[in-house]
Write a protein that holds these residues in place. Sequence first.
Motif, PDB file in Angstrom:
ATOM      1  N   ASP A   1      67.731 -26.161  29.188  1.00  0.00           N
ATOM      2  CA  ASP A   1      69.162 -25.911  29.062  1.00  0.00           C
ATOM      3  C   ASP A   1      69.450 -24.420  29.152  1.00  0.00           C
ATOM      4  OD1 ASP A   1      70.053 -28.690  28.426  1.00  0.00           O
ATOM      5  OD2 ASP A   1      68.766 -28.384  26.691  1.00  0.00           O
TER       6      ASP A   1
ATOM      7  N   ARG B   1      79.323 -21.812  26.770  1.00  0.00           N
ATOM      8  CA  ARG B   1      79.200 -23.170  27.302  1.00  0.00           C
ATOM      9  C   ARG B   1      77.769 -23.386  27.768  1.00  0.00           C
ATOM     10  NH1 ARG B   1      83.759 -24.269  31.298  1.00  0.00           N
ATOM     11  NH2 ARG B   1      84.893 -24.467  29.334  1.00  0.00           N
TER      12      ARG B   1
ATOM     13  N   VAL C   1      74.778 -25.696  29.825  1.00  0.00           N
ATOM     14  CA  VAL C   1      74.589 -26.580  30.978  1.00  0.00           C
ATOM     15  C   VAL C   1      73.095 -26.825  31.159  1.00  0.00           C
ATOM     16  CG1 VAL C   1      76.669 -25.796  32.180  1.00  0.00           C
ATOM     17  CG2 VAL C   1      74.494 -24.655  32.610  1.00  0.00           C
TER      18      VAL C   1
ATOM     19  N   SER D   1      70.999 -22.241  39.856  1.00  0.00           N
ATOM     20  CA  SER D   1      71.280 -21.781  38.498  1.00  0.00           C
ATOM     21  C   SER D   1      72.352 -20.690  38.504  1.00  0.00           C
ATOM     22  CB  SER D   1      70.013 -21.249  37.828  1.00  0.00           C
ATOM     23  OG  SER D   1      69.167 -22.294  37.442  1.00  0.00           O
TER      24      SER D   1
ATOM     25  N   LEU E   1      75.778 -22.231  39.438  1.00  0.00           N
ATOM     26  CA  LEU E   1      76.340 -23.046  38.361  1.00  0.00           C
ATOM     27  C   LEU E   1      76.810 -22.178  37.202  1.00  0.00           C
ATOM     28  CD1 LEU E   1      76.898 -25.800  37.028  1.00  0.00           C
ATOM     29  CD2 LEU E   1      74.510 -25.806  36.251  1.00  0.00           C
TER      30      LEU E   1
ATOM     31  N   GLU F   1      80.633 -21.324  35.727  1.00  0.00           N
ATOM     32  CA  GLU F   1      81.018 -21.493  34.321  1.00  0.00           C
ATOM     33  C   GLU F   1      81.566 -20.187  33.757  1.00  0.00           C
ATOM     34  OE1 GLU F   1      81.256 -24.180  32.680  1.00  0.00           O
ATOM     35  OE2 GLU F   1      80.243 -25.547  34.063  1.00  0.00           O
TER      36      GLU F   1
END
Length: 404
Positions: A103, A119, A121, A130, A133, A137
């Motif tokens: 994570d 947050r 992910v 990575s 993403l 975020e």
Amino acid sequence: MTENIHLSGAAQSAPTFRVSDVSAAQVLRAIRFRGAASRSELAEVTGLSKATVARAVTSLGELGVIHRQPGATSQGATGRPGEVLELDPAGPVAVAVHIGLKDSVVAICDMRCRVLTARGVPTPSDPRDSVDLLSAEAFRLLDGFRGRPLAAGGVATAARVSPTGLVEHDLLGWHGVPLGELFGETLGVPFSVAPQVEAMAAAELLVGHERHSGSTLLVYGREYIGAALVIDGNVHQPSAGPADLRHLPFGEVPNLDDRGRGLIDTVSDHGLLRAARAAGLGVSSVTALDELAAKDGGGASTETARAILRDRALALGRVVGTASALFRPDTVVLSGQAFTDHPRYLPDVLAGTREIPLAGREPSLRVSTAGRRVQEQAAMAVALDRLTADPERALAEVASGCAA
């Protein structure tokens, strides 16, 4: 296995991870730890001359880091009221990223060294995925802080990082990955990258205590086992990479599934769950295992769960004791969920440390104040390093678009 990724961007500088002696940094640190203060109070606390404090205050004010506290005054040496200064709540922010084995988390932090929002992910297996993403975020989180300038970013992860910022992450199979450049190109600000345990030690400098002297050994435990040494306010950053404790002996652990693959495979979260399955316990997470162990009158299953957690605590304690015998620190800080999520087993950790004989004084032992947010705070320490080490230079470079 990920092949090397090549970019044409500028090399990324490594974070300093030290308590800075730069004048503006000292003023900023004093306000952060002590709260709103006058120029005279800042001069007294830092030992800087009033003229030096005045120059730093003016510069930090122009850069949007501090401002006059509305409606507040202090009694000056001449009897005239003076300004009371505080950190500007609308000041710059930074993006902090922690990339874990399973994570990852992205957070927004500010010059008060606070995580404002975060947050989590799942970690993609490909580094570019990575970055894409986590950057997406970050943009979503930054949308809640419109009007506040983005000044820096940082990444902490369980990897070796070259002086130019290339990441060698054996656990994820990433090799020669320029994470700082990838994030910097996407988000448009300088990004630093650092090994996570050294970053966790830096977080202790950032938010733990205002002053630091002597030596501190930070030991981290969860899906990775590592250590970092802090000496007189400076985190030691070995050129060969962070200290890795995975090969240290940890003694007999009859209630864990020791397959002869070493410390991490045995005492990590996935090692505990494998041991729980082997013992017939129907738990799917370490949290569930801990809840089973905490039950009153839970019978044989509860006793087995307690034995598994007690064995891990003992094994980690022995490793902490061995590392203490090697480094001989004044203080040992236990960090990571393997320690912080299981406070009832800390006596077993202590018992494990005492199995390793030490000549002379034993180090003091404490648990990190970061608790479950240690990954976020480690990432924050990387992201804010440039800003807290030399705020005038870092913010001026960002404003002019010439940051390295």
